[in-house]
Design an enzyme around this catalytic site. Structure first.
Site, mmCIF file in Angstrom:
data_model
loop_
_atom_site.group_PDB
_atom_site.id
_atom_site.type_symbol
_atom_site.label_atom_id
_atom_site.label_comp_id
_atom_site.label_asym_id
_atom_site.label_seq_id
_atom_site.Cartn_x
_atom_site.Cartn_y
_atom_site.Cartn_z
ATOM 1 C CB ALA A 60 -0.911 0.017 1.233
ATOM 2 C CE1 TYR A 125 -2.546 4.641 4.062
ATOM 3 C CE2 TYR A 125 -3.569 5.100 6.188
ATOM 4 C CZ TYR A 125 -2.943 4.223 5.324
ATOM 5 O OH TYR A 125 -2.713 2.919 5.716
#
Length: 287
Positions: A60, A125
């Site tokens: 990620a 995020y």
């Protein structure tokens, strides 16, 4: 059973590779040079061409503050790539386990967050990770999304290793004391992912969103104190408020996760982060 893992050098990816033999699994881990998440279709193609029995996404964009300035790039990696992976897994009828985050919540509530609670990310995020969850869900395959928080091990870039590094030159540190969460050992996350993947592949694991974090819940300041006490470092921790430590991205004040459903459905209990910390620091001292 063969498990295809996206990620090779991150904390959880390394733990997955290390734990594979313990679970009787063959782990095929893909680094960025083999499967770049900035190219979602390439990731999907790797799954389509593989002979994997399950897929775990342990990769990620995790640079929370940088995501504020580079949300488009983070979106491709955190949202579009997991979506492409999930669709590829659904097409092959193999299970997909995707790791997500507490940052999908705004941290405003006092209780531990349930998987079913409304989401409201505070920053880029969290928004990109939430969209990733949504894309995995709508892909329609056999999948589990595992939200976790405050991940640490003894070698990666994380809170524990940062505190140890700072303690080499500082005898007093100011640490945020009004954010709460459960520090989670990377090895425990890897173990949970592999157990889930095996159950899903065997046909009796449940799908959906689950929470997994270490126990007991604590604050960053008290976590730091535990690190120094366990490591035998003489460092004084002074509590400060989040407002006294501004960052580009806002952090959830409450990152506590209710992990009851994971224990009910999979028999996976919250790991003792204090015991894990002791073990990790003992390994560092002998390496």
């Amino acid at each position: 059973m063969k498990v295809l893992v996206f990620g090779k050098t991150g904390q959880v990816a390394r733990a997955l590779i290390a734990a594979g033999s313990e679970h009787g699994l063959t782990i095929a881990a893909l680094g960025r040079d083999e499967a770049d998440l900035s190219d979602p279709q390439a990731c999907a193609d790797r799954i389509a061409a593989s002979h994997a029995d399950a897929v775990i996404n342990a990769a990620a964009w995790t640079a929370v503050d940088a995501a504020e300035e580079e949300e488009d790039a983070a979106f491709v990696i955190n949202a579009e790539a997991p979506g492409a992976m999930a669709r590829a897994c659904a097409a092959k009828d193999i299970p997909f386990v995707h790791i997500s985050t507490d940052y999908v919540f705004d941290g405003s509530e006092g209780a531990a967050w349930l998987p079913t609670d409304p989401t409201h990310p505070l920053g880029a995020y969290g928004r990109t990770k939430l969209t990733g969850e949504q894309q995995v869900t709508v892909a329609g395959g056999t999948s589990v999304i595992l939200r976790t928080a405050w991940v640490f091990d003894g070698t990666g870039k994380n809170f524990v290793t940062t505190m140890l590094r700072l303690s080499e030159t500082r005898d007093t540190l100011t640490i945020v004391a009004d954010q709460n969460g459960g520090p989670t050992p990377a090895a425990a996350i890897a173990d949970a992912c592999l157990r889930i993947a095996k159950d899903l592949a065997a046909g009796y694991g449940k799908t959906g969103i689950y929470h997994f974090s270490g126990a007991p819940d604590t604050t960053w300041a008290d976590f730091a104190r535990a690190v120094f006490a366990t490591a035998g470092r003489d460092v004084t921790v002074q509590d400060i408020a989040t407002a006294d430590y501004p960052t580009p991205a806002k952090r959830p004040a409450n990152s506590r996760l209710d992990c009851t459903s994971l224990e009910t459905d999979y028999g996976i209990r919250r790991p003792d982060w204090q015991a894990a910390l002791t073990e990790i620091l003992a390994e560092r001292s002998t390496s």
